[in-house]
Design a protein around this motif. Structure first.
Motif, PDB file in Angstrom:
ATOM      1  N   PHE A 185     -71.666   4.942  13.646  1.00 16.46           N
ATOM      2  CA  PHE A 185     -72.679   4.853  12.975  1.00 16.46           C
ATOM      3  C   PHE A 185     -72.678   3.663  13.221  1.00 16.46           C
ATOM      4  N   GLY A 186     -73.571   2.159  12.656  1.00 17.25           N
ATOM      5  CA  GLY A 186     -74.556   1.426  12.634  1.00 17.25           C
ATOM      6  C   GLY A 186     -75.514   0.846  11.326  1.00 17.25           C
ATOM      7  N   SER A 187     -75.160   1.237  10.072  1.00 20.10           N
ATOM      8  CA  SER A 187     -76.166   0.546   9.269  1.00 20.10           C
ATOM      9  C   SER A 187     -76.316   0.008   9.656  1.00 20.10           C
ATOM     10  N   VAL A 199     -75.482  -3.914  10.095  1.00 16.91           N
ATOM     11  CA  VAL A 199     -74.414  -4.172  10.494  1.00 16.91           C
ATOM     12  C   VAL A 199     -75.417  -4.197  12.046  1.00 16.91           C
TER      13      VAL A 199
END
Lengths: 98, 392
Positions: B211-213, B216
């Motif tokens: 996951f890359g919120s 980021v």
């Protein structure tokens, strides 16, 4: 969405956004968007069977040394599965205080 | 000393993959890529290439398996065409953003519909923005050489991105050409064993593709973009090394009889050699026509492109894909946008031609050059012209 502690500049983001530290999802506090209810366990009724711990989809229960289960608000989403599965109806879902 | 041998270009490409000593090949057959992976599966089955050949159930899986293999540190390869490439679309972005170095041959073929197995560049141009390094071969020898170079570019710690080597379906992939296959010893010198910067390893566990919120995601995209732009410098180094060992030189943009040319044809891929023949005959007639061809499409080599066209008064851009509803084709679009920053710029005549395998003959290139010259004289306002469409 929980806050991320360390915000890296782009050059320091691990390659391809890889996660370099094993098991660090523990640090990610996901319970801050819990629905407006939370579970409360009546330890008089609890038989330490661990069904709440088994069924919790977010690992919000941890067993203590005395065998009872602590509820961890960092991860609980308020889904109520624990209350439904508890064979002794020891868990009640109560309204969250603002 | 290697000698030139006549061989089918597809077979030569698979021999290059063997010379690159790949660990994993995962592929699904699709015309006109089939001969490449068919031959590789034979090489593996016969024990000539010690690699795992994964016969997957779709192209989506082919690329996914190659990504997984590269993630554990294997040298991974796949190949596809057209609809197969389209099916890989979502994994194309995953591979580059996860910084997975792998090599894929794209045997260029038109996208359906109507169903068409012949050549144009609509398949790869639909993947233009996937963050891969994209190279185009004009002949069989280049297809072999670029394949070897692709692994070295992809695996460089400063790059760590997937590389697509494009060759035209049938008109290049299925023809027999004189090809010099390098010695294994020389290839080993050129292309050392792949040393991954980061890999899936039970002893040092990492998670890839998580996951890359929003906090980021944009930083990750910036990192991929900088790596892609930086890959041009690495490619230049790789081409220097390749030239030193094998004696064949490569540049991101190549010129042919461009000196003193007022009109430059701009091409990509195997049509370039036909266009060169057209340039020869136009030169014989005293016309000031030359050619440039773009070998490195992504990252786009702006500096080398400006250098290559600096003397030209007019560009005749030959696009073999269409950006529907836009200004023409992807190459024309790129070039026009690039030139916008220049005060002095040549007239750009943009042609969309050769779709779905329509022959691009010497005469067609002469026609486009003549039209470009005529349009430039009057500075005709044009977006693009589709060549060879029957009006009645």
């Amino acid at each position: 969405m929980a806050k991320i502690d360390a915000l890296h500049p782009w050059k320091e983001v691990p390659l391809g956004c890889a996660i370099l530290e094993a098991g660090n999802s523990r640090q990610f506090k996901t319970g801050d968007w819990r629905s407006k209810i939370r579970p409360v366990t009546d330890q008089e009724k609890c038989i330490k069977c661990g069904m709440c711990w088994i069924f919790c989809p977010d690992m919000a229960y941890n067993q203590r040394a005395d065998g009872f289960y602590d509820w961890n608000s960092y991860y609980c989403k308020g889904c109520g599965i624990c209350a439904r599965e508890c064979p002794k109806e020891a868990i009640q879902m109560i309204a969250e205080e603002e | 000393m290697p000698i030139q041998k006549g061989m089918e270009v597809s077979i030569a490409v698979s021999e290059a993959v063997k010379l690159a000593n790949v660990d994993v090949i995962s592929a699904y057959p699709i015309t006109p890529q089939t001969h490449i992976v068919e031959h590789l599966s034979e090489l593996v089955a016969d024990g000539e290439l010690k690699a795992a050949f994964i016969p997957v159930e779709s192209e989506h899986s082919a690329l996914s398996a190659a990504v997984g293999a590269a993630a554990v540190g294997a040298r991974a390869y796949t190949a596809t065409s057209s609809q197969g490439l389209a099916l890989m679309h979502e994994i194309m972005f995953v591979a580059s953003s996860m910084r997975i170095p792998l090599v894929m041959t794209v045997v260029n073929r038109a996208l359906s519909a109507p169903i068409n197995i012949w050549n144009d560049l609509s398949d790869i141009m639909a993947q233009r923005d996937c963050g891969w390094v994209q190279l185009f071969a004009i002949n069989g020898q280049e297809a072999v050489d670029l394949t070897l170079q692709a692994f070295k570019i992809a695996e460089d710690p400063r790059v760590l991105l997937p590389v697509a080597v494009n060759l035209d379906g049938f008109v290049l992939s299925h023809v027999i050409e004189p090809i010099e296959l390098p010695d294994q010893e020389a290839v080993d010198r050129f292309l050392p064993v792949f040393k991954p910067t980061l890999r899936l390893d039970p002893d040092q566990p990492v998670s890839m593709g998580a996951f890359g919120s929003p906090e980021v995601f944009i930083e990750v995209k910036k990192q991929v973009e900088e790596a892609l732009i930086g890959s041009q410098k690495v490619a230049a180094e790789v081409w220097k090394d390749f030239g030193d060992i094998f004696g064949r030189t490569y540049k991101p943009v190549e010129s042919y009889k461009a000196k003193g040319a007022e009109i430059l044809l701009v091409t990509m891929g195997s049509i370039t050699e036909t266009a060169m023949t057209a340039v020869d005959s136009m030169r014989e007639k005293g016309r000031k026509v030359g050619l440039i061809h773009i070998r490195l499409w992504r990252p786009f080599p702006f500096k080398e492109f400006f250098q290559a066209i600096r003397e030209a008064k007019c560009l005749a851009v030959v696009d073999r894909a269409l950006v529907p509803g836009g200004v023409g084709g992807p190459v024309g679009l790129e070039i026009k946008s690039a030139l916008f920053e220049k005060k002095e710029r040549p007239y750009v005549a943009e042609f969309v031609a050769g779709l779905g395998g329509r022959d691009l003959t010497v005469e067609v290139f002469a026609e486009m050059a003549a039209k470009a010259e005529r349009y430039a004289k009057t500075q005709k306002e044009m977006r693009y012209e589709m060549i060879g469409v029957r009006e009645k």
